[in-house]
Write a protein that holds these residues in place. Sequence first.
Motif, mmCIF file in Angstrom:
data_model
loop_
_atom_site.group_PDB
_atom_site.id
_atom_site.type_symbol
_atom_site.label_atom_id
_atom_site.label_comp_id
_atom_site.label_asym_id
_atom_site.label_seq_id
_atom_site.Cartn_x
_atom_site.Cartn_y
_atom_site.Cartn_z
ATOM 1 N N TYR A 86 41.103 66.970 50.225
ATOM 2 C CA TYR A 86 41.853 67.627 49.150
ATOM 3 C C TYR A 86 43.245 67.017 49.038
ATOM 4 C CZ TYR A 86 43.999 71.355 46.388
ATOM 5 O OH TYR A 86 44.657 72.066 45.409
ATOM 6 N N THR A 87 43.898 66.845 50.187
ATOM 7 C CA THR A 87 45.238 66.274 50.193
ATOM 8 C C THR A 87 45.242 64.877 49.585
ATOM 9 O OG1 THR A 87 45.884 67.564 52.140
ATOM 10 C CG2 THR A 87 47.111 65.534 51.726
ATOM 11 N N ALA A 88 44.245 64.070 49.924
ATOM 12 C CA ALA A 88 44.178 62.712 49.406
ATOM 13 C C ALA A 88 43.952 62.706 47.898
ATOM 14 C CB ALA A 88 43.061 61.936 50.107
ATOM 15 N N THR A 89 43.119 63.617 47.402
ATOM 16 C CA THR A 89 42.900 63.650 45.945
ATOM 17 C C THR A 89 44.178 64.036 45.213
ATOM 18 O OG1 THR A 89 42.145 65.987 45.867
ATOM 19 C CG2 THR A 89 40.463 64.287 46.210
ATOM 20 N N LYS A 90 44.930 64.960 45.757
ATOM 21 C CA LYS A 90 46.143 65.406 45.067
ATOM 22 C C LYS A 90 47.247 64.355 45.140
ATOM 23 C CE LYS A 90 44.378 69.131 43.539
ATOM 24 N NZ LYS A 90 44.115 69.216 42.083
ATOM 25 N N GLY A 91 47.278 63.587 46.226
ATOM 26 C CA GLY A 91 48.195 62.460 46.277
ATOM 27 C C GLY A 91 47.807 61.402 45.255
ATOM 28 N N ALA A 92 46.510 61.210 45.060
ATOM 29 C CA ALA A 92 46.042 60.248 44.067
ATOM 30 C C ALA A 92 46.471 60.649 42.658
ATOM 31 C CB ALA A 92 44.523 60.119 44.137
ATOM 32 N N VAL A 93 46.492 61.935 42.380
ATOM 33 C CA VAL A 93 46.903 62.407 41.055
ATOM 34 C C VAL A 93 48.366 62.066 40.803
ATOM 35 C CG1 VAL A 93 47.256 64.443 39.604
ATOM 36 C CG2 VAL A 93 45.148 64.216 40.932
ATOM 37 N N VAL A 94 49.222 62.238 41.808
ATOM 38 C CA VAL A 94 50.641 61.909 41.652
ATOM 39 C C VAL A 94 50.800 60.437 41.289
ATOM 40 C CG1 VAL A 94 52.874 61.751 42.826
ATOM 41 C CG2 VAL A 94 51.404 63.746 43.199
ATOM 42 N N SER A 95 50.087 59.570 41.979
ATOM 43 C CA SER A 95 50.166 58.140 41.683
ATOM 44 C C SER A 95 49.584 57.830 40.308
ATOM 45 C CB SER A 95 49.416 57.344 42.757
ATOM 46 O OG SER A 95 50.051 57.468 44.011
ATOM 47 N N ALA A 96 48.491 58.503 39.960
ATOM 48 C CA ALA A 96 47.857 58.266 38.662
ATOM 49 C C ALA A 96 48.782 58.656 37.516
ATOM 50 C CB ALA A 96 46.546 59.042 38.573
ATOM 51 N N VAL A 97 49.526 59.727 37.689
ATOM 52 C CA VAL A 97 50.472 60.159 36.650
ATOM 53 C C VAL A 97 51.470 59.045 36.358
ATOM 54 C CG1 VAL A 97 52.457 61.688 36.253
ATOM 55 C CG2 VAL A 97 50.250 62.651 36.944
ATOM 56 N N ARG A 98 52.000 58.412 37.390
ATOM 57 C CA ARG A 98 52.969 57.335 37.189
ATOM 58 C C ARG A 98 52.335 56.160 36.431
ATOM 59 N NH1 ARG A 98 53.915 57.961 42.981
ATOM 60 N NH2 ARG A 98 55.586 59.462 43.351
ATOM 61 N N GLN A 99 51.141 55.771 36.880
ATOM 62 C CA GLN A 99 50.506 54.618 36.262
ATOM 63 C C GLN A 99 50.079 54.903 34.822
ATOM 64 O OE1 GLN A 99 50.343 51.598 37.438
ATOM 65 N NE2 GLN A 99 49.121 50.723 35.755
ATOM 66 N N LEU A 100 49.513 56.077 34.584
ATOM 67 C CA LEU A 100 49.089 56.417 33.227
ATOM 68 C C LEU A 100 50.283 56.540 32.287
ATOM 69 C CD1 LEU A 100 46.273 59.028 33.952
ATOM 70 C CD2 LEU A 100 45.976 56.730 32.998
ATOM 71 N N ALA A 101 51.400 57.046 32.794
ATOM 72 C CA ALA A 101 52.603 57.132 31.961
ATOM 73 C C ALA A 101 53.024 55.741 31.507
ATOM 74 C CB ALA A 101 53.731 57.807 32.731
ATOM 75 N N LEU A 102 52.921 54.773 32.402
ATOM 76 C CA LEU A 102 53.260 53.401 32.050
ATOM 77 C C LEU A 102 52.276 52.847 31.019
ATOM 78 C CD1 LEU A 102 54.891 50.772 32.652
ATOM 79 C CD2 LEU A 102 53.138 50.273 34.380
ATOM 80 N N GLU A 103 50.993 53.076 31.259
ATOM 81 C CA GLU A 103 49.977 52.501 30.387
ATOM 82 C C GLU A 103 49.958 53.123 28.994
ATOM 83 O OE1 GLU A 103 46.092 52.238 32.116
ATOM 84 O OE2 GLU A 103 46.821 51.333 33.994
ATOM 85 N N PHE A 104 50.262 54.418 28.899
ATOM 86 C CA PHE A 104 50.206 55.113 27.610
ATOM 87 C C PHE A 104 51.543 55.128 26.869
ATOM 88 C CE2 PHE A 104 46.211 56.808 29.239
ATOM 89 C CZ PHE A 104 45.430 56.856 28.093
ATOM 90 N N ALA A 105 52.601 54.638 27.513
ATOM 91 C CA ALA A 105 53.912 54.613 26.853
ATOM 92 C C ALA A 105 53.871 53.638 25.671
ATOM 93 C CB ALA A 105 54.983 54.183 27.842
ATOM 94 N N PRO A 106 54.653 53.916 24.623
ATOM 95 C CA PRO A 106 55.591 55.040 24.466
ATOM 96 C C PRO A 106 54.998 56.221 23.708
ATOM 97 C CG PRO A 106 55.978 53.457 22.736
ATOM 98 C CD PRO A 106 54.825 52.912 23.551
ATOM 99 N N ARG A 107 53.730 56.143 23.305
ATOM 100 C CA ARG A 107 53.184 57.158 22.408
ATOM 101 C C ARG A 107 52.800 58.454 23.111
ATOM 102 N NH1 ARG A 107 53.811 57.485 17.282
ATOM 103 N NH2 ARG A 107 51.709 58.314 16.938
ATOM 104 N N VAL A 108 52.376 58.355 24.379
ATOM 105 C CA VAL A 108 51.862 59.541 25.073
ATOM 106 C C VAL A 108 52.684 59.792 26.332
ATOM 107 C CG1 VAL A 108 49.846 60.600 26.178
ATOM 108 C CG2 VAL A 108 49.532 59.064 24.209
ATOM 109 N N ARG A 109 53.147 61.013 26.483
ATOM 110 C CA ARG A 109 53.859 61.421 27.690
ATOM 111 C C ARG A 109 52.839 61.919 28.704
ATOM 112 N NH1 ARG A 109 55.208 63.493 23.388
ATOM 113 N NH2 ARG A 109 54.502 65.588 23.920
#
Length: 282
Positions: free
Chosen positions: A156-179
């Motif tokens: 569970y801990t590893a999955t939730k850490g993965a989400v934090v990292s995914a948020v950063r990467q997805l923010a980069l990939e979807f910028a600037p249109r999607v927050r």
Amino acid sequence: MNMLEGDVVLVLGGGSGLGLGIARHCIAEGARVAIMEIAEEKLAALKPELGAEVLLFHGDVTSVEDLTACRRAVVERWGRLNALIGSQGIFDGNVPLREVPVERVAPLFDELFHVNVLGYFLAARVFGDLLEDSAGAIVLTSSVAAYAADGGGLMYTATKGAVVSAVRQLALEFAPRVRVNGVAPGAIADSQLRGPRALGLDHFKQSDVPKDAMLATYRTLSLMRELPTPLEYAPIYAFLASRHNTVVTGQTVLLEQGALNRAMLSAPGMTGGVGAGLTPRP
């Protein structure tokens, strides 16, 4: 002012617990809401309360076919999507790795990472272009467990850490249109997270823990006195999902009720404060 007036919001895993609290709050904030939920019985129970105005969609977030069908249903109903909120998840029962039978480690990994992580990745891929069209938002659910040990077991801990990292990467990939942002809740009153099928715990929910025992433990860790409800977490999700958020992307908001800021030197038994017993130098 209704934070989400006229917006179309899809809540993944919105049939109970945190997701349902988020969905109810989004409705109250003026949103047109769709809920995707794997448990048909939960959707059936919600239909009398939510009525025909809410799109209740039965589907599995780990299935591209189900996510695509949900996309079609949202587009047919409203023609657009302004925000995707991911709240689905499975707990691991807080079982230490050494107590997991070695032949169950891989199935446990697959089960938790498919729902808690892959489900978010697939949803971002399936709905991403709709969100780009609307200059919309994605909000995903991590956990305090990503920031401190013993908020769950290893998986569970590893999955939730993965989400934090995914948020950063997805923010980069979807910028600037999607927050793209995340929320990391702490303890939740009446949490409906179930345990893993891989360990035979899928009949167990976090809410099965006696409330008095849960609250007593919570009060030893938190600077606050009452367990937050799903509805109390929901406004943070609504703001991050809304057009009013013009400044935050790539961040995960940690909502731990002061549990990571707890007393140490001033705790009971540490009398006199940090300087007790020390003689000042001349």
